[in-house]
Design a protein around this motif. Sequence first.
Motif, PDB file in Angstrom:
ATOM      1  N   GLU A  83       0.837  -1.197   0.000  1.00  0.00           N
ATOM      2  CA  GLU A  83       0.000   0.000   0.000  1.00  0.00           C
ATOM      3  C   GLU A  83       0.874   1.249   0.000  1.00  0.00           C
ATOM      4  N   ILE A  84       0.387   2.321  -0.603  1.00  0.00           N
ATOM      5  CA  ILE A  84       1.172   3.551  -0.701  1.00  0.00           C
ATOM      6  C   ILE A  84       1.523   4.088   0.679  1.00  0.00           C
ATOM      7  N   LEU A  85       0.606   3.956   1.663  1.00  0.00           N
ATOM      8  CA  LEU A  85       0.886   4.432   3.016  1.00  0.00           C
ATOM      9  C   LEU A  85       2.085   3.697   3.612  1.00  0.00           C
ATOM     10  N   ASP A  86       2.187   2.401   3.345  1.00  0.00           N
ATOM     11  CA  ASP A  86       3.311   1.620   3.862  1.00  0.00           C
ATOM     12  C   ASP A  86       4.625   2.105   3.251  1.00  0.00           C
ATOM     13  N   LYS A  87       4.589   2.426   1.963  1.00  0.00           N
ATOM     14  CA  LYS A  87       5.797   2.927   1.307  1.00  0.00           C
ATOM     15  C   LYS A  87       6.181   4.288   1.878  1.00  0.00           C
ATOM     16  N   VAL A  88       5.177   5.112   2.153  1.00  0.00           N
ATOM     17  CA  VAL A  88       5.435   6.428   2.744  1.00  0.00           C
ATOM     18  C   VAL A  88       6.085   6.274   4.111  1.00  0.00           C
ATOM     19  N   ILE A  89       5.618   5.310   4.899  1.00  0.00           N
ATOM     20  CA  ILE A  89       6.192   5.073   6.227  1.00  0.00           C
ATOM     21  C   ILE A  89       7.671   4.723   6.118  1.00  0.00           C
ATOM     22  N   CYS A  90       8.025   3.884   5.137  1.00  0.00           N
ATOM     23  CA  CYS A  90       9.435   3.527   4.926  1.00  0.00           C
ATOM     24  C   CYS A  90      10.283   4.771   4.702  1.00  0.00           C
ATOM     25  N   LEU A  91       9.800   5.667   3.874  1.00  0.00           N
ATOM     26  CA  LEU A  91      10.542   6.890   3.575  1.00  0.00           C
ATOM     27  C   LEU A  91      10.597   7.816   4.786  1.00  0.00           C
ATOM     28  N   GLU A  92       9.516   7.852   5.554  1.00  0.00           N
ATOM     29  CA  GLU A  92       9.461   8.753   6.701  1.00  0.00           C
ATOM     30  C   GLU A  92      10.458   8.370   7.788  1.00  0.00           C
ATOM     31  N   VAL A  93      10.764   7.085   7.930  1.00  0.00           N
ATOM     32  CA  VAL A  93      11.720   6.682   8.966  1.00  0.00           C
ATOM     33  C   VAL A  93      13.158   6.804   8.482  1.00  0.00           C
ATOM     34  N   GLY A  94      13.347   7.192   7.198  1.00  0.00           N
ATOM     35  CA  GLY A  94      14.701   7.470   6.720  1.00  0.00           C
ATOM     36  C   GLY A  94      15.238   6.573   5.642  1.00  0.00           C
ATOM     37  N   ALA A  95      14.440   5.607   5.169  1.00  0.00           N
ATOM     38  CA  ALA A  95      14.909   4.751   4.079  1.00  0.00           C
ATOM     39  C   ALA A  95      15.055   5.568   2.796  1.00  0.00           C
ATOM     40  N   ASP A  96      16.017   5.198   1.960  1.00  0.00           N
ATOM     41  CA  ASP A  96      16.218   5.875   0.686  1.00  0.00           C
ATOM     42  C   ASP A  96      15.359   5.265  -0.420  1.00  0.00           C
ATOM     43  N   ASP A  97      15.025   3.984  -0.266  1.00  0.00           N
ATOM     44  CA  ASP A  97      14.234   3.294  -1.285  1.00  0.00           C
ATOM     45  C   ASP A  97      13.580   2.093  -0.622  1.00  0.00           C
ATOM     46  N   TYR A  98      12.679   1.432  -1.348  1.00  0.00           N
ATOM     47  CA  TYR A  98      12.008   0.242  -0.831  1.00  0.00           C
ATOM     48  C   TYR A  98      11.734  -0.688  -2.002  1.00  0.00           C
ATOM     49  N   ILE A  99      11.576  -1.968  -1.688  1.00  0.00           N
ATOM     50  CA  ILE A  99      11.224  -2.946  -2.712  1.00  0.00           C
ATOM     51  C   ILE A  99      10.220  -3.910  -2.101  1.00  0.00           C
ATOM     52  N   VAL A 100       9.190  -4.270  -2.874  1.00  0.00           N
ATOM     53  CA  VAL A 100       8.075  -5.055  -2.359  1.00  0.00           C
ATOM     54  C   VAL A 100       8.236  -6.527  -2.753  1.00  0.00           C
ATOM     55  N   LYS A 101       8.082  -7.409  -1.769  1.00  0.00           N
ATOM     56  CA  LYS A 101       8.102  -8.849  -2.022  1.00  0.00           C
ATOM     57  C   LYS A 101       6.817  -9.270  -2.721  1.00  0.00           C
ATOM     58  N   PRO A 102       6.877 -10.274  -3.585  1.00  0.00           N
ATOM     59  CA  PRO A 102       8.090 -10.915  -4.120  1.00  0.00           C
ATOM     60  C   PRO A 102       8.707 -10.035  -5.201  1.00  0.00           C
ATOM     61  N   PHE A 103      10.014 -10.130  -5.385  1.00  0.00           N
ATOM     62  CA  PHE A 103      10.691  -9.299  -6.381  1.00  0.00           C
ATOM     63  C   PHE A 103      11.751 -10.122  -7.100  1.00  0.00           C
ATOM     64  N   ASP A 104      12.044  -9.690  -8.313  1.00  0.00           N
ATOM     65  CA  ASP A 104      13.119 -10.295  -9.082  1.00  0.00           C
ATOM     66  C   ASP A 104      14.438  -9.733  -8.552  1.00  0.00           C
ATOM     67  N   PRO A 105      15.429 -10.571  -8.271  1.00  0.00           N
ATOM     68  CA  PRO A 105      16.706 -10.051  -7.759  1.00  0.00           C
ATOM     69  C   PRO A 105      17.360  -9.037  -8.684  1.00  0.00           C
ATOM     70  N   ARG A 106      17.028  -9.102  -9.968  1.00  0.00           N
ATOM     71  CA  ARG A 106      17.599  -8.117 -10.903  1.00  0.00           C
ATOM     72  C   ARG A 106      17.027  -6.725 -10.644  1.00  0.00           C
ATOM     73  N   GLU A 107      15.758  -6.657 -10.185  1.00  0.00           N
ATOM     74  CA  GLU A 107      15.198  -5.358  -9.812  1.00  0.00           C
ATOM     75  C   GLU A 107      15.912  -4.814  -8.579  1.00  0.00           C
ATOM     76  N   LEU A 108      16.158  -5.683  -7.602  1.00  0.00           N
ATOM     77  CA  LEU A 108      16.888  -5.257  -6.409  1.00  0.00           C
ATOM     78  C   LEU A 108      18.275  -4.747  -6.789  1.00  0.00           C
ATOM     79  N   LEU A 109      18.946  -5.475  -7.670  1.00  0.00           N
ATOM     80  CA  LEU A 109      20.285  -5.061  -8.092  1.00  0.00           C
ATOM     81  C   LEU A 109      20.246  -3.697  -8.780  1.00  0.00           C
TER      82      LEU A 109
END
Length: 229
Positions: A83-109
């Motif tokens: 959810e967009i609110l969850d992504k906003v929370i990640c940024l608010e605590v200081g994360a620079d980026d986020y990735i949602v499970k499940p994900f392709d490792p190439r996207e993470l890279l």
Amino acid sequence: MKTFLLVEDEQILAKNIAFFLKREGYEVDVQFDGEEGWASYLGKSYDLILLDWTLPKKDGLELCKQIRKQSNVPIIMITAKSEILDKVICLEVGADDYIVKPFDPRELLARIHALLRRNETSSTHTDVGHLLQYDELKLDREKLLIIFKDQVMPLTVNEYKLMEMLMKKPENVYSRELLYEQIWGGLLGYSDRTVDVTISRLRKKLMELSGKKYFHAVRGMGYRFGGKS
């Protein structure tokens, strides 16, 4: 060789991520709970940190906040929450980026590469010296710090890039789309909230540091730095 810290309690996923990143030429330390992750962070210098949101003993959000109080090391949150609110929370605590499970490792890279490039660019940007100044406020380009009189506060990579972009041309108005494109490297995954949250964090830091409001929203357009409200 760049060294990463991965804190992920799903052990199979953690081992798969670590194997993939090691194959790409990175050193990866793996921990399975937040307390061990914090101990690893305190004991070693890392180029990038990958944090799962839901960790035993100390969750990823709390760990991210603790790390961010001490360092501007790039942090990517790994989360099953989309959810967009969850992504906003990640940024608010200081994360620079986020990735949602499940994900392709190439996207993470790809996200890792983009974040490291931004970090290296901001660390070596010295075109007009290592200090950028507006009024009594200074931006230290070498240490990624904002300075007001004799007080300092660290910035994350994206906070620094956003601060530098707007501070270079005070009172210019920038759209959210342009800011996102320049700071986050394109419009893929664009969200107004990503820009708004980063601006909000910067406003809070500058207010705590100086008691002044430097960022201003321009209705229907975007943001500007400096000048009167």
